[in-house]
Scaffold this active site. Sequence first.
Site, mmCIF file in Angstrom:
data_model
loop_
_atom_site.group_PDB
_atom_site.id
_atom_site.type_symbol
_atom_site.label_atom_id
_atom_site.label_comp_id
_atom_site.label_asym_id
_atom_site.label_seq_id
_atom_site.Cartn_x
_atom_site.Cartn_y
_atom_site.Cartn_z
ATOM 1 N N CYS B 346 36.842 39.257 43.887
ATOM 2 C CA CYS B 346 38.182 39.114 43.314
ATOM 3 C C CYS B 346 39.279 39.135 44.377
ATOM 4 O O CYS B 346 40.380 38.654 44.138
ATOM 5 C CB CYS B 346 38.466 40.236 42.326
ATOM 6 S SG CYS B 346 37.379 40.234 40.920
HETATM 7 S S1 FES Z 1 39.524 37.833 40.182
HETATM 8 FE FE1 FES Z 1 37.866 38.730 39.317
HETATM 9 S S2 FES Z 1 38.637 39.164 37.322
HETATM 10 FE FE2 FES Z 1 40.344 38.560 38.331
#
Ligand code: FES
Lengths: 164, 408
Positions: B346
């Site tokens: 992420c």
């Molecule tokens: S980047 Fe992984 S949930 Fe937002």
Amino acid sequence: MSRVPLPYNQKVLELFRNPKNLGRMEDATVSAVAGNPMCGDMITFYLKIDDEEVIRKASFESYGCAANIATSSILTEMIKNKTLKQAWNVSWKKIVEEIGGLPSIKFHCGILAVGALRRAIRKYYEEKGYTPKWLPKELTFEEKQALEEEELAERLAKRMDGQQ
Amino acid sequence: MIENVEELIKAHEKLEREVYLDIENSSPVPEEVVEAMLPYFTTRGYGNPALTHKPGWEAYEAIMKAAQKIAKYAGAKTPEEIAFTPGETEANNLALIGAALASKAKRKKIVVSEIEPVTILHVAKMLEEKFGCKTVKIPVDAEGFINLENLEEAVDKETLIVSIAAVNPEIGTIQPIKEAAEIVKTRNPNTVFHTDFSDAYGKMKLDFSKTDIDLATISSYKILGPRGVGALYVKQGTKIEKIIEGQIATQKFWPGIENTPLIVGFAKASELTFTDLDKNIGHMRRLRDKLMNGLLSRVSDTLLNGPSGDKRAPDNVNISFLRCEGEALTIELSLKGVYVSSGSACTRRLLQPSHVLTAIGRRFEAAHGSILMKVTRLHTEEDIAYVLKVFPEAVQRIRKIVGSTVVS
Ligand code: FES
């Protein structure tokens, strides 16, 4: 480690710090888990639906980034007291708008929230054994982006191998 | 988006303490270093070191003295073996591309390990695409160690360059770098041996001149010097060429006007690190173990990434917190004044988890909740105590959001 600047806005930060409707719902009518093939995140959506097909309560749990936590949280608010049809029609763009914007690399986090919600709605009708006219037969884009657990695991494993 | 950032910063008001542990990605510069640099911005040596006037000679003197100091600490034979560059990224580029240019692309094989820093892997890929080179990546074990036999097998008469980081920046694995260089040179004396020494400089003792290392990248900010400066150790006689064109400078591998104040700061930071090196290393190691063992014992469901004890860099801590997403955790910790980074997909532009954690066999979930921290000679016991106080609550808060979504 390469990173992107992520200037989250105040609303995102606030919902990250104090998420609304967080947590497992014991008396949920339906729940669905969905995973994101982009980054490997997963969320669970819980819905309490009454006889009129109105969502009385919605809650979520998220194994994802701040943007995912915030978009999931705001979505649970947006669909409260809405019919399933109305809830189905909430787009990820609407969520991003409602939350005051997101860095574009984080759009997929909001898409996952919508996908998980739609999976839950579809599951509800599957369990009921009928399909309303407005429900698309084919999986929508958002649902395709929200994978089931096994499918997610498989895709991630493939991506991890491809990386080496 | 500027308003957003202002608000984000404001959300940090009234912190009890701030502890910066993200030395991997940038670092603060201590007052002493800034003081050493200041006159070179304002009153001294602001001239071009290649020119014939007093401010130019002052600059030249400062740069030569800096090179002498760094040469001494790195165990180079002469100060000429220290080539200043605008940073580690540039030094790594110079090493690989410079060697390729010098060989006239006759030898085409590049050997690296799977866990080399991203710069090295990207440059190797570019050389494949543009020069028709071929990269061989040797695997590492679960703690990140290369196998010397694999290395020996990979090197042959076609091998142009081998690049292995002496210390892996993410998981702190200390490679048998001296032996690796020896093996490579025995296999093929023409092969250039490069090491990214960024995480080893000031963290261990090694005299380059007593090894078969030809090229070594050293970093300024990783020893609390300023960013924007680094160096490549180039052993006398090593065949490399400069990779950018421009006005010839005192630095023969990097055209353009030298940044004297930054070079002075780099030398000052080196001096502060290497005077009492043993003491500094001992201090870091003590704090590292306190932080590492403290977190592993206070938080459940964790994994240490990389080796422990003497086989690990004295400053590096990398732990995976399962059922916890790393980006969310870095923000939560930031709001408590603890600054760290994560290998979670992420946090990355390409939404890929750290290639290093993948290579040591960590599963996606482990990379997802991984946190990288580095201690410095200036961190204190109180800093670590504070981190240990706030960290478990932060993990707990994020795990509450995860709830039953994942079961480990
Ligand atoms: S980047 Fe992984 S949930 Fe937002």
